[in-house]
Write a protein that holds these residues in place. Sequence first.
Motif, mmCIF file in Angstrom:
data_model
loop_
_atom_site.group_PDB
_atom_site.id
_atom_site.type_symbol
_atom_site.label_atom_id
_atom_site.label_comp_id
_atom_site.label_asym_id
_atom_site.label_seq_id
_atom_site.Cartn_x
_atom_site.Cartn_y
_atom_site.Cartn_z
ATOM 1 N N GLY A 1 29.937 -5.127 -2.402
ATOM 2 C CA GLY A 1 30.657 -4.100 -3.150
ATOM 3 C C GLY A 1 31.761 -4.673 -4.019
ATOM 4 O O GLY A 1 31.917 -4.281 -5.183
ATOM 5 N N ILE A 2 32.520 -5.609 -3.462
ATOM 6 C CA ILE A 2 33.629 -6.201 -4.218
ATOM 7 C C ILE A 2 33.112 -7.005 -5.414
ATOM 8 O O ILE A 2 33.518 -6.782 -6.562
ATOM 9 N N LEU A 3 32.208 -7.946 -5.149
ATOM 10 C CA LEU A 3 31.745 -8.823 -6.226
ATOM 11 C C LEU A 3 30.832 -8.092 -7.203
ATOM 12 O O LEU A 3 30.864 -8.374 -8.408
ATOM 13 N N GLY A 4 30.023 -7.154 -6.716
ATOM 14 C CA GLY A 4 29.183 -6.382 -7.623
ATOM 15 C C GLY A 4 30.023 -5.597 -8.615
ATOM 16 O O GLY A 4 29.757 -5.596 -9.823
ATOM 17 N N THR A 5 31.067 -4.960 -8.103
ATOM 18 C CA THR A 5 31.966 -4.200 -8.980
ATOM 19 C C THR A 5 32.769 -5.125 -9.885
ATOM 20 O O THR A 5 32.934 -4.852 -11.083
ATOM 21 N N LEU B 1 39.843 1.162 -14.005
ATOM 22 C CA LEU B 1 39.686 2.068 -12.862
ATOM 23 C C LEU B 1 38.437 2.930 -13.001
ATOM 24 O O LEU B 1 37.722 3.167 -12.020
ATOM 25 N N GLN B 2 38.166 3.410 -14.200
ATOM 26 C CA GLN B 2 37.021 4.302 -14.398
ATOM 27 C C GLN B 2 35.706 3.624 -14.014
ATOM 28 O O GLN B 2 34.889 4.205 -13.295
ATOM 29 N N THR B 3 35.517 2.394 -14.477
ATOM 30 C CA THR B 3 34.304 1.668 -14.118
ATOM 31 C C THR B 3 34.277 1.369 -12.626
ATOM 32 O O THR B 3 33.214 1.428 -11.993
ATOM 33 N N GLY B 4 35.431 1.064 -12.054
ATOM 34 C CA GLY B 4 35.498 0.810 -10.622
ATOM 35 C C GLY B 4 35.050 2.011 -9.811
ATOM 36 O O GLY B 4 34.311 1.884 -8.825
ATOM 37 N N ILE B 5 35.481 3.205 -10.226
ATOM 38 C CA ILE B 5 35.078 4.431 -9.531
ATOM 39 C C ILE B 5 33.579 4.669 -9.687
ATOM 40 O O ILE B 5 32.871 4.966 -8.714
ATOM 41 N N THR B 6 33.084 4.528 -10.913
ATOM 42 C CA THR B 6 31.664 4.785 -11.190
ATOM 43 C C THR B 6 30.760 3.812 -10.445
ATOM 44 O O THR B 6 29.801 4.216 -9.773
ATOM 45 N N VAL B 7 31.068 2.527 -10.550
ATOM 46 C CA VAL B 7 30.241 1.513 -9.900
ATOM 47 C C VAL B 7 30.355 1.621 -8.388
ATOM 48 O O VAL B 7 29.362 1.510 -7.658
ATOM 49 N N GLY B 8 31.567 1.843 -7.890
ATOM 50 C CA GLY B 8 31.759 1.972 -6.447
ATOM 51 C C GLY B 8 30.949 3.114 -5.866
ATOM 52 O O GLY B 8 30.317 2.982 -4.813
ATOM 53 N N ALA B 9 30.943 4.259 -6.548
ATOM 54 C CA ALA B 9 30.169 5.411 -6.069
ATOM 55 C C ALA B 9 28.673 5.120 -6.105
ATOM 56 O O ALA B 9 27.929 5.490 -5.188
ATOM 57 N N THR C 1 24.666 -4.536 -14.063
ATOM 58 C CA THR C 1 25.072 -5.796 -13.443
ATOM 59 C C THR C 1 25.345 -5.608 -11.961
ATOM 60 O O THR C 1 24.945 -6.434 -11.132
ATOM 61 N N ALA C 2 26.032 -4.533 -11.622
ATOM 62 C CA ALA C 2 26.349 -4.262 -10.220
ATOM 63 C C ALA C 2 25.079 -4.120 -9.395
ATOM 64 O O ALA C 2 24.964 -4.669 -8.293
ATOM 65 N N VAL C 3 24.111 -3.387 -9.943
ATOM 66 C CA VAL C 3 22.846 -3.184 -9.241
ATOM 67 C C VAL C 3 22.097 -4.502 -9.082
ATOM 68 O O VAL C 3 21.515 -4.796 -8.039
#
Length: 258
Positions: free
Chosen positions: A75-79, A43-51, A91-93
């Motif tokens: 957004g989905i696949l990047g996260t 969840l923590q990475t999901g919040i950080t990457v999503g923001a 990686t997300a970027v």
Amino acid sequence: MVVQSFLLGLVAVWGVLDYQLGTLYTFRPITIGPIVGVILGDLQTGITVGASLELLFMGAISVGAYIPPDVLIGGILGTAFAISTGAGLETAVTLAMPIALIALSISNFIAALTPTFLKFADDAATKGDSKTIKKVHWLMGAIGALEKFLLVFFAYYLGVDVVESVLGSIPQVIIDGMAVAAGMLPTLGFAMLMRMILTKKIIPYYFLGFILTAYLGMPVLGVAILGVIIVAEKFGFLSGVKEAVVGANNEEVDDDDF
């Protein structure tokens, strides 16, 4: 892996249904990221990457004939790839925008084919057949939902190993460069947004906010509260008179882009 891919596909379907529910904007990365994080157990990475991706895609909104990159799929696949590979924000970027552009191209191709079904709705309207019109409406919606589901499902199910091998072959200097770029993305996102909304009447308030934060050290929350106060006064919410409406009736408003 199959279960996670399936759940991520359902998240994409929800993003499509968001438009049918009044465009709640729950398909944005800042909302989708934490959901992806819960599904993948981080969840923590999901919040950080999503923001962070929300800042990147902040200016990616449909205005007029402009069709933005597919924020939902990106957004989905990047996260998801950022979490599954353990490489984090870099990686997300690296992946979010290319994925969003490819997904947009696929959507445009499908959108060029699906209007052929509208002929059935036109014929049904001529005959007064409301049931057929409803069926075509549901069919068009189902095609859009199925497209997003399959894109996310197969991209995540088949792409994790490929992404990991690609990341392993990328030199560390490039990864470090993407980390620096990630720090610049908020500026890029705000610049894209300002390009669309900035007018001659708004520019003084922009510089006011800049002065308050850069020279007076006011926190962002304080600037936001001040902005709410200015809006309340500007539109007459405090006096009960909507000055903006009155002004629009009595004089021509210059709303040219700055």
